[in-house]
Design a protein around this motif. Structure first.
Motif, PDB file in Angstrom:
ATOM      1  N   LYS A  91      -0.344  -4.074 -37.121  1.00 21.07           N
ATOM      2  CA  LYS A  91      -0.386  -3.072 -36.762  1.00 21.07           C
ATOM      3  C   LYS A  91      -0.372  -2.249 -37.522  1.00 21.07           C
ATOM      4  CE  LYS A  91      -0.867  -3.757 -31.581  1.00 21.07           C
ATOM      5  NZ  LYS A  91       0.252  -3.683 -31.136  1.00 21.07           N
ATOM      6  N   LEU A  94      -2.541  -2.205 -40.384  1.00 21.90           N
ATOM      7  CA  LEU A  94      -4.184  -1.828 -40.342  1.00 21.90           C
ATOM      8  C   LEU A  94      -4.290  -0.396 -40.166  1.00 21.90           C
ATOM      9  CD1 LEU A  94      -5.453  -4.709 -37.104  1.00 21.90           C
ATOM     10  CD2 LEU A  94      -6.297  -4.118 -39.668  1.00 21.90           C
ATOM     11  N   MET A  98      -6.618   1.688 -42.324  1.00 18.49           N
ATOM     12  CA  MET A  98      -7.819   2.892 -41.577  1.00 18.49           C
ATOM     13  C   MET A  98      -7.956   3.928 -42.120  1.00 18.49           C
ATOM     14  SD  MET A  98      -9.232   1.318 -39.580  1.00 18.49           S
ATOM     15  CE  MET A  98      -9.718   1.655 -37.567  1.00 18.49           C
ATOM     16  N   ILE A 111     -16.753   1.200 -39.348  1.00 18.62           N
ATOM     17  CA  ILE A 111     -15.927   0.049 -39.407  1.00 18.62           C
ATOM     18  C   ILE A 111     -15.670  -0.499 -38.281  1.00 18.62           C
ATOM     19  CG2 ILE A 111     -12.832   0.500 -38.233  1.00 18.62           C
ATOM     20  CD1 ILE A 111     -12.343   3.410 -40.240  1.00 18.62           C
ATOM     21  N   LYS A 112     -16.522  -0.013 -36.858  1.00 18.46           N
ATOM     22  CA  LYS A 112     -17.494  -0.696 -35.627  1.00 18.46           C
ATOM     23  C   LYS A 112     -17.841  -2.173 -36.244  1.00 18.46           C
ATOM     24  CE  LYS A 112     -18.128   0.374 -31.193  1.00 18.46           C
ATOM     25  NZ  LYS A 112     -19.253   0.788 -30.521  1.00 18.46           N
ATOM     26  N   ILE A 115     -15.655  -4.595 -37.661  1.00 16.41           N
ATOM     27  CA  ILE A 115     -14.551  -5.803 -36.793  1.00 16.41           C
ATOM     28  C   ILE A 115     -15.513  -6.202 -36.283  1.00 16.41           C
ATOM     29  CG2 ILE A 115     -13.897  -5.490 -35.074  1.00 16.41           C
ATOM     30  CD1 ILE A 115     -12.393  -2.799 -35.343  1.00 16.41           C
ATOM     31  N   ASP A 116     -16.864  -6.428 -35.845  1.00 15.39           N
ATOM     32  CA  ASP A 116     -18.134  -6.977 -35.131  1.00 15.39           C
ATOM     33  C   ASP A 116     -18.075  -8.239 -36.186  1.00 15.39           C
ATOM     34  OD1 ASP A 116     -18.029  -5.230 -32.773  1.00 15.39           O
ATOM     35  OD2 ASP A 116     -19.537  -4.277 -33.409  1.00 15.39           O
ATOM     36  N   GLU A 117     -18.492  -7.919 -36.726  1.00 11.91           N
ATOM     37  CA  GLU A 117     -18.420  -8.741 -38.323  1.00 11.91           C
ATOM     38  C   GLU A 117     -17.729 -10.040 -37.946  1.00 11.91           C
ATOM     39  OE1 GLU A 117     -19.458  -9.070 -42.679  1.00 11.91           O
ATOM     40  OE2 GLU A 117     -19.962  -7.712 -42.014  1.00 11.91           O
ATOM     41  N   VAL A 118     -16.245  -9.549 -38.402  1.00 13.53           N
ATOM     42  CA  VAL A 118     -15.558 -10.010 -38.292  1.00 13.53           C
ATOM     43  C   VAL A 118     -15.127 -11.274 -36.602  1.00 13.53           C
ATOM     44  CG1 VAL A 118     -12.786 -10.578 -38.603  1.00 13.53           C
ATOM     45  CG2 VAL A 118     -13.968  -9.384 -39.558  1.00 13.53           C
ATOM     46  N   MET A 119     -15.113 -10.780 -36.073  1.00 10.94           N
ATOM     47  CA  MET A 119     -15.409 -11.536 -34.640  1.00 10.94           C
ATOM     48  C   MET A 119     -16.293 -12.219 -34.419  1.00 10.94           C
ATOM     49  SD  MET A 119     -12.670 -10.120 -32.884  1.00 10.94           S
ATOM     50  CE  MET A 119     -12.776 -10.075 -31.099  1.00 10.94           C
TER      51      MET A 119
END
Length: 124
Positions: A91, A94, A98, A111-112, A115-119
């Motif tokens: 954390k 990160l 960030m 950034i979102k 995150i979506d790409e990694v998920m």
């Protein structure tokens, strides 16, 4: 089992925190083992109960022990502590990344998207 040096410049509660951490790390105190009550340890060491309570609160904050209201304080399992330490470390890293990203001009939407790409790559 635990002793304090009244002549030390290190506050008594900090001495207690360090001694208990050492006992837990070395495995002398094991998972779910009950620690002495605040009153009992206070009487044994000749220290104010508030000092013992302060040490126990700090150990709990650092996730070495946990408390059950009305029952006492117990040693936290190594795996729980390790996972929490690792989570806190990640954390913090990160947050640094960030902050750097924001200063570099990367938007929240970007950034979102990352995150979506990694998920999605992980199937989550």
């Amino acid at each position: 089992m635990v002793q304090v040096d009244f002549r030390s410049r290190v506050p008594i509660y900090e001495q207690l925190v360090e001694k208990y951490k050492e006992l837990i790390i070395k495995g002398v105190l094991v998972e779910d083992e009950k620690l002495p009550s605040v009153r009992a340890l206070s009487k044994e060491l000749g220290v104010n109960p508030n000092t013992i309570q302060k040490a126990y609160r700090e150990l709990e904050r650092q996730e070495y022990i946990y408390s059950i209201k009305g029952k006492g304080s117990y040693v936290m399992g190594r795996q729980d502590r390790k996972n929490n330490e690792e989570k806190n470390k990640i954390k913090n890293e990160l947050k640094k990344v960030m902050t750097q990203a924001m200063y570099s001009g990367i938007t929240f939407d970007e950034i979102k998207s990352i995150i979506d790409e990694v998920m999605n790559e992980r199937g989550i």
